[in-house]
Design an enzyme around this catalytic site. Structure first.
Site, PDB file in Angstrom:
ATOM      1  N   LYS A 108       0.823  -1.213   0.000  1.00  0.00           N
ATOM      2  CA  LYS A 108       0.000   0.000   0.000  1.00  0.00           C
ATOM      3  C   LYS A 108       0.863   1.272   0.000  1.00  0.00           C
ATOM      4  CE  LYS A 108      -3.945  -2.494   1.852  1.00  0.00           C
ATOM      5  NZ  LYS A 108      -5.156  -2.499   2.701  1.00  0.00           N
ATOM      6  N   TYR A 153     -11.898  -1.977  -5.112  1.00  0.00           N
ATOM      7  CA  TYR A 153     -12.509  -2.265  -3.801  1.00  0.00           C
ATOM      8  C   TYR A 153     -14.037  -2.167  -3.838  1.00  0.00           C
ATOM      9  CZ  TYR A 153      -8.121  -2.529  -1.140  1.00  0.00           C
ATOM     10  OH  TYR A 153      -6.912  -2.924  -0.606  1.00  0.00           O
ATOM     11  N   ARG A 194      -2.424 -14.921   3.548  1.00  0.00           N
ATOM     12  CA  ARG A 194      -3.169 -14.178   4.582  1.00  0.00           C
ATOM     13  C   ARG A 194      -2.601 -14.475   5.971  1.00  0.00           C
ATOM     14  NH1 ARG A 194      -7.493 -11.002   2.834  1.00  0.00           N
ATOM     15  NH2 ARG A 194      -8.343 -11.049   4.935  1.00  0.00           N
ATOM     16  N   THR A 238      -6.225  -7.769   9.707  1.00  0.00           N
ATOM     17  CA  THR A 238      -6.471  -6.444   9.119  1.00  0.00           C
ATOM     18  C   THR A 238      -6.031  -5.336  10.080  1.00  0.00           C
ATOM     19  OG1 THR A 238      -8.413  -7.404   8.059  1.00  0.00           O
ATOM     20  CG2 THR A 238      -8.252  -5.007   8.059  1.00  0.00           C
ATOM     21  N   ARG A 296       1.987  -7.330   8.651  1.00  0.00           N
ATOM     22  CA  ARG A 296       1.253  -6.189   9.220  1.00  0.00           C
ATOM     23  C   ARG A 296       1.760  -5.835  10.620  1.00  0.00           C
ATOM     24  NH1 ARG A 296      -4.589  -7.835   6.522  1.00  0.00           N
ATOM     25  NH2 ARG A 296      -4.481  -6.350   4.795  1.00  0.00           N
ATOM     26  N   ASN A 326      -2.588  -0.545   6.469  1.00  0.00           N
ATOM     27  CA  ASN A 326      -2.106  -1.824   7.010  1.00  0.00           C
ATOM     28  C   ASN A 326      -1.132  -2.539   6.058  1.00  0.00           C
ATOM     29  OD1 ASN A 326      -3.963  -2.549   5.147  1.00  0.00           O
ATOM     30  ND2 ASN A 326      -5.313  -3.669   6.522  1.00  0.00           N
ATOM     31  N   HIS A 374      -2.105  -5.670   0.836  1.00  0.00           N
ATOM     32  CA  HIS A 374      -3.378  -6.324   0.505  1.00  0.00           C
ATOM     33  C   HIS A 374      -3.088  -7.774   0.157  1.00  0.00           C
ATOM     34  CE1 HIS A 374      -7.073  -7.386  -1.623  1.00  0.00           C
ATOM     35  NE2 HIS A 374      -6.294  -7.862  -2.573  1.00  0.00           N
ATOM     36  N   GLU A 422      -8.405 -10.124  -9.415  1.00  0.00           N
ATOM     37  CA  GLU A 422      -7.527  -9.014  -9.031  1.00  0.00           C
ATOM     38  C   GLU A 422      -6.221  -9.038  -9.840  1.00  0.00           C
ATOM     39  OE1 GLU A 422      -7.221  -9.453  -4.780  1.00  0.00           O
ATOM     40  OE2 GLU A 422      -9.296  -8.834  -4.469  1.00  0.00           O
TER      41      GLU A 422
HETATM   42  P1  ATP Z   1      -7.157  -6.403   2.176  1.00  0.00           P
HETATM   43  O1  ATP Z   1      -8.403  -6.691   1.393  1.00  0.00           O
HETATM   44  O2  ATP Z   1      -6.567  -5.028   1.900  1.00  0.00           O
HETATM   45  O3  ATP Z   1      -6.138  -7.496   2.081  1.00  0.00           O
HETATM   46  P2  ATP Z   1      -8.429  -7.374   4.531  1.00  0.00           P
HETATM   47  O4  ATP Z   1      -8.967  -8.450   3.642  1.00  0.00           O
HETATM   48  O5  ATP Z   1      -7.631  -7.778   5.732  1.00  0.00           O
HETATM   49  O6  ATP Z   1      -7.535  -6.356   3.717  1.00  0.00           O
HETATM   50  P3  ATP Z   1     -10.959  -6.043   4.247  1.00  0.00           P
HETATM   51  O7  ATP Z   1     -12.076  -6.262   5.214  1.00  0.00           O
HETATM   52  O8  ATP Z   1     -11.024  -6.695   2.908  1.00  0.00           O
HETATM   53  O9  ATP Z   1      -9.597  -6.436   5.007  1.00  0.00           O
HETATM   54  O10 ATP Z   1     -10.785  -4.481   4.077  1.00  0.00           O
HETATM   55  C1  ATP Z   1     -10.080  -3.950   2.967  1.00  0.00           C
HETATM   56  C2  ATP Z   1      -9.222  -2.792   3.430  1.00  0.00           C
HETATM   57  O11 ATP Z   1     -10.068  -1.742   3.877  1.00  0.00           O
HETATM   58  C3  ATP Z   1      -8.329  -3.087   4.650  1.00  0.00           C
HETATM   59  O12 ATP Z   1      -7.116  -3.701   4.319  1.00  0.00           O
HETATM   60  C4  ATP Z   1      -8.105  -1.685   5.187  1.00  0.00           C
HETATM   61  O13 ATP Z   1      -7.119  -0.980   4.443  1.00  0.00           O
HETATM   62  C5  ATP Z   1      -9.459  -1.052   4.960  1.00  0.00           C
HETATM   63  N1  ATP Z   1     -10.324  -1.186   6.132  1.00  0.00           N
HETATM   64  C6  ATP Z   1     -10.966  -2.300   6.564  1.00  0.00           C
HETATM   65  N2  ATP Z   1     -11.668  -2.079   7.677  1.00  0.00           N
HETATM   66  C7  ATP Z   1     -11.468  -0.762   7.974  1.00  0.00           C
HETATM   67  C8  ATP Z   1     -11.925   0.115   9.005  1.00  0.00           C
HETATM   68  N3  ATP Z   1     -12.761  -0.309   9.953  1.00  0.00           N
HETATM   69  N4  ATP Z   1     -11.508   1.398   8.969  1.00  0.00           N
HETATM   70  C9  ATP Z   1     -10.684   1.864   7.998  1.00  0.00           C
HETATM   71  N5  ATP Z   1     -10.213   1.090   6.990  1.00  0.00           N
HETATM   72  C10 ATP Z   1     -10.600  -0.191   6.981  1.00  0.00           C
HETATM   73 MG    MG Z   2      -9.938  -8.065   1.801  1.00  0.00          MG
END
Ligand code: ATP
Ligand code: MG
Length: 139
Positions: free
Chosen positions: A11, A51, A87, A93, A104, A114, A117, A128
């Site tokens: 990121k 997204y 993962r 996350t 992370r 974080n 991705h 993707e």
């Molecule tokens: P990613 O898809 O980026 O690998 P993830 O699968 O762990 O992350 P997701 O639930 O898919 O988490 O959320 C996508 C992204 O949105 C997160 O990586 C983070 O950058 C952002 N995000 C998720 N939850 C929050 C939150 N509560 N507040 C702010 N940003 C968030």
């Molecule tokens: Mg995700």
């Protein structure tokens, strides 16, 4: 059937803070082979498309802004059981919940920033990967 491939991106905040090398080192030492790799900057609209599954979530606007504020490093990675193992390597996350030794834990600044991705399924890994890479960019 599993493709043994996943899609990841480093990121913008982690690229800006010079953590590309450190993160790639953790990924390669974690047993992943780099199939494709490039640095690029998404527009807010491209981040919104990527997204789109989160379009209804309260953090969607912030997420699109954060992902387009600077260049990312996009990659396709290969390993047996790639999606799940990646993962595990990146951790939760929310960095406050990320296990010791995860990407992370080492590089995330917040739940939003974080560091990396990782795709959440084989189907999304394929979608993707094709969003960012053509066939002739994969080795
Ligand atoms: P990613 O898809 O980026 O690998 P993830 O699968 O762990 O992350 P997701 O639930 O898919 O988490 O959320 C996508 C992204 O949105 C997160 O990586 C983070 O950058 C952002 N995000 C998720 N939850 C929050 C939150 N509560 N507040 C702010 N940003 C968030
Ligand atoms: Mg995700």
């Amino acid at each position: 059937m599993s493709s043994n491939r996943t899609y990841s991106m480093i990121k913008p905040h982690a690229v800006a803070d010079n953590h590309v090398g450190g993160i790639l080192k953790m990924i390669e030492e974690g047993g992943f082979r780099i199939v494709a790799l490039k640095k690029l900057q998404m527009t807010a609209s491209q981040a919104g498309e990527f997204y789109n599954v989160h379009a209804e979530r309260p953090f969607y606007g912030e997420l699109c802004e954060m992902m387009s504020e600077g260049p990312i490093v996009a990659m396709i990675l290969e390993k047996e059981n790639a999606v799940l193992d990646f993962r595990t390597l990146i951790g939760s996350t929310d960095p406050a919940e990320a296990a010791e030794g995860t990407v992370r834990k080492a590089y995330a600044k917040s739940k939003s920033e974080n560091a990396v991705h990782g795709s959440d399924s084989d189907e999304n890994a394929a979608i993707e990967s094709s969003f960012f890479f053509s066939g002739i960019e994969r080795f």
